[in-house]
Design an enzyme around this catalytic site. Structure first.
Site, PDB file in Angstrom:
ATOM      1  N   GLN A 201       0.753  -1.301  -0.105  1.00 44.23           N
ATOM      2  CA  GLN A 201      -0.139   0.049   0.089  1.00 44.23           C
ATOM      3  C   GLN A 201       0.832   1.061  -0.128  1.00 44.23           C
ATOM      4  O   GLN A 201       0.571   2.063  -0.705  1.00 44.23           O
ATOM      5  CB  GLN A 201      -0.870  -0.012   1.474  1.00 44.23           C
ATOM      6  CG  GLN A 201      -1.997   1.188   1.154  1.00 44.23           C
ATOM      7  CD  GLN A 201      -2.780   0.939   2.455  1.00 44.23           C
ATOM      8  OE1 GLN A 201      -2.473   0.392   3.260  1.00 44.23           O
ATOM      9  NE2 GLN A 201      -3.949   1.662   2.460  1.00 44.23           N
ATOM     10  N   HIS A 205       1.231   3.806  -3.366  1.00 47.24           N
ATOM     11  CA  HIS A 205       0.534   5.055  -3.277  1.00 47.24           C
ATOM     12  C   HIS A 205       1.418   6.423  -3.437  1.00 47.24           C
ATOM     13  O   HIS A 205       0.862   7.540  -3.618  1.00 47.24           O
ATOM     14  CB  HIS A 205      -0.476   5.212  -1.865  1.00 47.24           C
ATOM     15  CG  HIS A 205      -1.568   4.626  -1.815  1.00 47.24           C
ATOM     16  ND1 HIS A 205      -1.594   3.067  -2.174  1.00 47.24           N
ATOM     17  CD2 HIS A 205      -2.846   4.693  -1.417  1.00 47.24           C
ATOM     18  CE1 HIS A 205      -2.982   2.666  -1.872  1.00 47.24           C
ATOM     19  NE2 HIS A 205      -3.476   3.646  -1.826  1.00 47.24           N
ATOM     20  N   LEU A 382      -6.208  -3.214 -10.856  1.00 45.68           N
ATOM     21  CA  LEU A 382      -5.893  -4.570 -10.411  1.00 45.68           C
ATOM     22  C   LEU A 382      -5.318  -4.455  -9.029  1.00 45.68           C
ATOM     23  O   LEU A 382      -5.019  -5.603  -8.477  1.00 45.68           O
ATOM     24  CB  LEU A 382      -4.932  -5.283 -11.546  1.00 45.68           C
ATOM     25  CG  LEU A 382      -3.659  -4.914 -11.948  1.00 45.68           C
ATOM     26  CD1 LEU A 382      -2.649  -5.392 -10.983  1.00 45.68           C
ATOM     27  CD2 LEU A 382      -3.438  -5.511 -13.209  1.00 45.68           C
ATOM     28  N   TYR A 383      -4.414  -3.197  -8.602  1.00 49.06           N
ATOM     29  CA  TYR A 383      -3.914  -3.270  -7.353  1.00 49.06           C
ATOM     30  C   TYR A 383      -4.832  -3.241  -6.202  1.00 49.06           C
ATOM     31  O   TYR A 383      -4.026  -2.786  -5.214  1.00 49.06           O
ATOM     32  CB  TYR A 383      -2.708  -2.325  -7.562  1.00 49.06           C
ATOM     33  CG  TYR A 383      -1.172  -2.735  -6.972  1.00 49.06           C
ATOM     34  CD1 TYR A 383      -0.906  -3.287  -5.754  1.00 49.06           C
ATOM     35  CD2 TYR A 383      -0.379  -2.786  -8.021  1.00 49.06           C
ATOM     36  CE1 TYR A 383       0.267  -3.544  -5.489  1.00 49.06           C
ATOM     37  CE2 TYR A 383       0.921  -3.179  -7.666  1.00 49.06           C
ATOM     38  CZ  TYR A 383       1.353  -3.561  -6.383  1.00 49.06           C
ATOM     39  OH  TYR A 383       2.381  -4.047  -6.118  1.00 49.06           O
ATOM     40  N   HIS A 386      -7.423  -5.097  -1.357  1.00 49.70           N
ATOM     41  CA  HIS A 386      -7.932  -5.015   0.117  1.00 49.70           C
ATOM     42  C   HIS A 386      -8.047  -6.448   0.754  1.00 49.70           C
ATOM     43  O   HIS A 386      -8.118  -6.145   1.984  1.00 49.70           O
ATOM     44  CB  HIS A 386      -9.254  -4.233  -0.116  1.00 49.70           C
ATOM     45  CG  HIS A 386      -8.865  -2.863  -0.492  1.00 49.70           C
ATOM     46  ND1 HIS A 386      -8.714  -2.348  -1.862  1.00 49.70           N
ATOM     47  CD2 HIS A 386      -8.344  -1.635   0.326  1.00 49.70           C
ATOM     48  CE1 HIS A 386      -8.413  -1.226  -1.838  1.00 49.70           C
ATOM     49  NE2 HIS A 386      -8.323  -0.715  -0.538  1.00 49.70           N
ATOM     50  N   GLY A 524      -0.523  -7.920 -14.223  1.00 47.59           N
ATOM     51  CA  GLY A 524       0.400  -6.812 -13.146  1.00 47.59           C
ATOM     52  C   GLY A 524       1.878  -6.882 -13.222  1.00 47.59           C
ATOM     53  O   GLY A 524       2.210  -5.800 -13.112  1.00 47.59           O
ATOM     54  N   SER A 528       4.332  -3.749 -13.600  1.00 47.96           N
ATOM     55  CA  SER A 528       5.195  -3.523 -12.499  1.00 47.96           C
ATOM     56  C   SER A 528       6.651  -3.473 -12.913  1.00 47.96           C
ATOM     57  O   SER A 528       7.169  -2.442 -12.621  1.00 47.96           O
ATOM     58  CB  SER A 528       5.097  -4.604 -11.518  1.00 47.96           C
ATOM     59  OG  SER A 528       6.103  -4.818 -10.716  1.00 47.96           O
TER      60      SER A 528
HETATM   61  C1  HEM Z   1      -7.403  -1.072   6.137  1.00 48.15           C
HETATM   62  C2  HEM Z   1      -6.809  -0.850   5.143  1.00 48.15           C
HETATM   63  C3  HEM Z   1      -7.243  -0.005   3.801  1.00 48.15           C
HETATM   64  C4  HEM Z   1      -8.080   0.959   3.856  1.00 48.15           C
HETATM   65  C5  HEM Z   1      -8.906   1.527   5.004  1.00 48.15           C
HETATM   66  C6  HEM Z   1      -8.157   1.446   2.468  1.00 48.15           C
HETATM   67  C7  HEM Z   1      -8.890   2.526   2.060  1.00 48.15           C
HETATM   68  C8  HEM Z   1      -9.095   3.080   1.042  1.00 48.15           C
HETATM   69  C9  HEM Z   1      -9.734   3.911   0.460  1.00 48.15           C
HETATM   70  C10 HEM Z   1     -10.740   4.987   0.951  1.00 48.15           C
HETATM   71  C11 HEM Z   1      -9.354   4.103  -0.947  1.00 48.15           C
HETATM   72  C12 HEM Z   1      -9.962   5.224  -1.700  1.00 48.15           C
HETATM   73  C13 HEM Z   1     -11.278   4.760  -2.631  1.00 48.15           C
HETATM   74  C14 HEM Z   1     -11.776   5.497  -3.704  1.00 48.15           C
HETATM   75  O1  HEM Z   1     -11.686   6.990  -3.337  1.00 48.15           O
HETATM   76  O2  HEM Z   1     -12.357   4.935  -4.370  1.00 48.15           O
HETATM   77  C15 HEM Z   1      -8.304   3.141  -1.398  1.00 48.15           C
HETATM   78  C16 HEM Z   1      -7.804   3.366  -2.703  1.00 48.15           C
HETATM   79  C17 HEM Z   1      -6.802   2.121  -2.952  1.00 48.15           C
HETATM   80  N1  HEM Z   1      -6.416   1.238  -2.073  1.00 48.15           N
HETATM   81 FE1  HEM Z   1      -6.734   0.821  -0.196  1.00 48.15          FE
HETATM   82  N2  HEM Z   1      -7.270   0.644   1.908  1.00 48.15           N
HETATM   83  C18 HEM Z   1      -6.877  -0.171   2.643  1.00 48.15           C
HETATM   84  C19 HEM Z   1      -5.588  -1.245   2.219  1.00 48.15           C
HETATM   85  C20 HEM Z   1      -5.153  -1.324   1.031  1.00 48.15           C
HETATM   86  C21 HEM Z   1      -3.846  -2.372   0.651  1.00 48.15           C
HETATM   87  C22 HEM Z   1      -3.384  -3.194   1.817  1.00 48.15           C
HETATM   88  C23 HEM Z   1      -3.672  -1.839  -0.594  1.00 48.15           C
HETATM   89  C24 HEM Z   1      -2.554  -2.713  -1.162  1.00 48.15           C
HETATM   90  C25 HEM Z   1      -2.090  -2.528  -2.352  1.00 48.15           C
HETATM   91  C26 HEM Z   1      -4.578  -1.101  -0.880  1.00 48.15           C
HETATM   92  C27 HEM Z   1      -4.764  -0.511  -2.429  1.00 48.15           C
HETATM   93  C28 HEM Z   1      -5.444   0.470  -2.815  1.00 48.15           C
HETATM   94  C29 HEM Z   1      -5.362   1.275  -4.249  1.00 48.15           C
HETATM   95  C30 HEM Z   1      -4.506   0.743  -5.308  1.00 48.15           C
HETATM   96  C31 HEM Z   1      -6.060   2.278  -4.435  1.00 48.15           C
HETATM   97  C32 HEM Z   1      -6.500   3.340  -5.217  1.00 48.15           C
HETATM   98  C33 HEM Z   1      -5.781   4.506  -5.085  1.00 48.15           C
HETATM   99  C34 HEM Z   1      -5.968   5.561  -5.949  1.00 48.15           C
HETATM  100  O3  HEM Z   1      -6.336   5.416  -7.102  1.00 48.15           O
HETATM  101  O4  HEM Z   1      -5.735   6.696  -5.469  1.00 48.15           O
HETATM  102  N3  HEM Z   1      -5.553  -0.491  -0.222  1.00 48.15           N
HETATM  103  N4  HEM Z   1      -8.203   2.448  -0.252  1.00 48.15           N
END
Ligand code: HEM
Ligand SMILES: *[C@@H]1O[C@H](CO)[C@@H](O)[C@H](O)[C@H]1NC(C)=O
Ligand SMILES: *[C@@H]1O[C@H](CO)[C@@H](O)[C@H](O)[C@H]1NC(C)=O
Ligand SMILES: *[C@@H]1O[C@H](CO)[C@@H](O)[C@H](O)[C@H]1NC(C)=O
Ligand SMILES: *[C@@H]1O[C@H](CO)[C@@H](O)[C@H](O)[C@H]1NC(C)=O
Length: 592
Positions: A201, A205, A382-383, A386, A524, A528
């Site tokens: 994550q 990000h 694809l990344y 969650h 992926g 990458s």
């Molecule tokens: C408890 C842990 C996590 C929470 C609460 C969380 C929460 C979120 C939230 C709120 C979003 C924005 C969603 C949206 O606006 O549509 C997001 C996006 C994303 N999350 Fe997570 N996430 C968590 C863990 C992870 C993990 C472990 C990964 C692993 C790679 C991940 C990958 C992503 C990706 C790739 C995005 C899209 C980001 C972007 O396009 O800006 N997340 N997540």
């Protein structure tokens, strides 16, 4: 307090994005023939008038109306080429063979092959984006867009995915509820831990930063790759607030004698915390959302300490250098360290390969390879891993539920770096593939991922399979081994060729003993590796000691490991890895 934290977390989820379109309108009259997605083998569909279209098959190795007739050599090649599952099987078995290969020149030969074969699947310079389904200067030049590997499905097609499937798509909430939401936690059979999950994550990000205010398909991370913007900020103003402006260092605060990111009171930048969080309680970190999770704060702290540690070393080497040169050179070292750890440990772990992977940019110096990278929407989709997230967090004998964990800055300072690394390294993460494994706290994110792909008209999963040289699935039964998944999808979509991209990625049958299915790996990995090796520091002009402040700096890049990152920047040297210790994993799996 608790409800306000959860409340603002929900607000974060609900950040303005338009609702997905519905597509139950079926237009009468002529259908855009490109709705049939007729052009095979990377051919380009061009619409002329009414039902007149052309597939441009130039340099595809195929010809004919739909680029389906192979020329001689591509046919021979297709006949001889082993399938991805065969290659994967070889790469993950026969340890005796790999023991030999690892220590000979064959390691380099195969590593070069992995890099070139994967990278060749990614167009460079980039092509389409969410507005332009044809090549255009705007699409090339405007970095605010994520690029796209396949153009959007044309507007006004008979069905949302072209011509296949039903007129309406399943309700995303229902889809997530029925097939993606976790029932009971299923650990990753490869033993990935939370140290891995938070690394994933944290690392991604820096280049996945969807710019919600501008709309879907836009990004705030204009460097489109590994620029360490999650440490330094994605613009110069933010960077200057975060820098100490002395000896190349970043600002920090000391808590119990240990170095942590400064507070927002000390580095006045915007961070996304629940409203009302006092500035003294907010960490100031390059990436504005990293206050969300202590695991992200942990990595922010480790890299901050590493940056300042490297600055000290460089200053000792170059007493004449000013703050700016120390900062800039350290940043390149941090980028180099990151890429090495990602290839040699993170990707090595994920792949399960017995070929020992190697970060060696010189492997590509005589190959055809373009330096440069553009982040793709498909990569971001694809990344969304969650399912990695557990049901609660086990730290130093305590069990923390989500409300105690999310946005709680005192978790990091209360336990400290050493205990958190140890805890996260020992707790197993969830299996990403196979369905039914997303904790309810993050199911809204999965819903919005599906909504995003509809809004941006992403092509069907099977079209992506073909684009990455994989055989399209012929039935839901072939796609999923779980009967309930196969039957429910059949009912929802009606046609395997209408299955959407993200559900395809997460619900596909997993490979035996693996965290993912075939598609996640085969699609992926190209994104990458292209992103990692396409970095400017990997180019012949940059990849030399002077770029990194001389031999000493170059050695830091070349000896970077997760263990060094932790152990050179913590008091004790806790257990640290991307997988749970072998004994503890077997205990865990036996329990289930
Ligand atoms: C408890 C842990 C996590 C929470 C609460 C969380 C929460 C979120 C939230 C709120 C979003 C924005 C969603 C949206 O606006 O549509 C997001 C996006 C994303 N999350 Fe997570 N996430 C968590 C863990 C992870 C993990 C472990 C990964 C692993 C790679 C991940 C990958 C992503 C990706 C790739 C995005 C899209 C980001 C972007 O396009 O800006 N997340 N997540
Ligand atoms: C080309 O594709 C279209 C749409 O799928 C199909 O109707 C047509 O029969 C194909 N033509 C040839 C020559 O393969
Ligand atoms: C080859 O690499 C694999 C994966 O890193 C490892 O398991 C194996 O022990 C290595 N063998 C040698 C001889 O280095
Ligand atoms: C990129 O495109 C968007 C949408 O059209 C526009 O608002 C933005 O100004 C463009 N950026 C640049 C640098 O031209
Ligand atoms: C935040 O974490 C600390 C340390 O684990 C804990 O004592 C506290 O109760 C948590 N705060 C909330 C609001 O749960």
């Amino acid at each position: 307090m608790r409800s306000s934290i959860l409340g603002s977390f929900c607000a974060l989820l609900l950040l303005v994005r338009e609702p997905a379109c519905c597509g139950d309108e079926v237009t009468s009259g002529t259908v855009n023939p490109c709705c049939y997605l007729p052009c095979q083998h990377w051919g380009v569909c061009v619409w002329y008038a009414e039902d007149r279209y052309e597939c441009d098959c130039t340099r595809t190795g195929y010809h004919g109306k739909n680029c389906t007739i192979p020329e001689f050599w591509p046919r021979v090649h297709d006949l001889l080429k082993p399938g991805p599952d065969t290659v994967h099987y070889i790469l993950t078995h026969f340890s005796w063979l790999w023991d030999i290969i690892n220590s000979t020149y064959l390691r380099d030969v195969l590593m070069r092959l992995v890099l070139t074969v994967r990278s060749n699947l990614i167009p460079s310079p980039p092509t389409y984006n969410s507005k332009y389904g044809y090549l255009s200067w705007e699409s090339y030049y405007n970095l605010s867009y994520y690029t796209r590997i396949l153009p959007p499905v044309p507007e006004d097609c008979p069905t949302p995915l072209g011509v296949k499937g039903k007129a309406g798509l399943p309700d995303p909430e229902l889809l997530v509820e029925k097939l993606m939401k976790r029932r009971t936690f299923r650990p990753d059979p490869q033993g990935s831990n939370l140290m891995f999950a938070f690394f994933a994550q944290h690392f991604t990000h820096q280049f996945f930063k969807t710019y919600n205010r501008m709309g879907l398909g836009f990004t705030k991370a204009l460097a489109h790759g590994v620029d360490a913007g999650h440490i330094y900020g994605d613009n110069l103003e933010r960077q200057l607030h975060l820098r100490l402006l002395k000896d190349g260092k970043m600002k920090y605060q000391l808590i119990d004698g240990e170095m942590y990111p400064p507070s927002v009171a000390e580095a006045p930048i915007k961070m996304s915390y629940p409203p009302g969080t006092p500035p003294e309680d907010q960490f100031a970190i390059g990436q504005e959302v990293f206050g969300l999770l202590p695991g992200l704060g942990l990595y922010a702290t480790l890299w901050l300490r590493e940056h300042n540690r490297v600055c000290d070393i460089l200053k000792a080497e170059h007493p004449s250098w000013d703050d700016e040169q120390l900062f800039q050179t350290t940043r390149l070292i941090i980028i180099g360290e990151t890429i090495r750890i990602v290839i040699e440990e993170y990707v090595q772990h994920l792949s399960g390969y017995m070929l020992q992977l190697k970060f060696d940019p010189t492997l590509l110096f005589h190959a055809q390879f373009q330096y440069g990278n553009r982040i793709a929407l498909e990569f971001s989709q694809l990344y969304h891993w969650h399912p990695l997230m557990p049901d609660s967090f086990h730290i130093n004998g305590d069990e923390l539920a989500y409300p105690q964990f999310l946005f709680n800055t005192s978790v990091l300072t209360h336990y400290g770096v050493d205990k958190l690394v140890d805890a996260f390294s020992r707790q197993v993460a969830g299996q990403v593939g196979g369905g039914y494994n997303v904790n309810p706290v993050v199911t809204p994110v999965a819903v919005r991922t599906i909504e995003e792909s509809r809004h941006l008209r992403m092509q069907p999963f099977n079209e992506y399979r073909k684009r990455f040289n994989l055989k399209p699935y012929t039935s839901f039964r072939e796609f999923a081994d779980n009967e309930e998944i196969a039957l429910t999808l059949e009912e929802f979509y009606g046609d395997i060729d209408a299955l959407e991209f993200y559900p395809g990625m997460l619900l596909e049958r997993t490979r035996p003993g693996a965290i993912f299915g075939e598609s996640m790996v085969e699609m992926g990995a190209p994104f990458s590796l292209k992103g990692l090796l396409g970095n400017p520091i990997c180019s012949p002009e940059y990849w030399k000691p002077s770029t990194f402040g001389g031999r000493v700096g170059f050695d830091i890049v070349n000896s970077a490991t997760l263990k060094n990152l932790v152990c050179l920047n913590s008091r004790t040297c806790p257990y640290v890895a991307f997988r749970v210790p072998p004994e503890e994993q077997s205990v865990r799996t036996d329990e289930l």
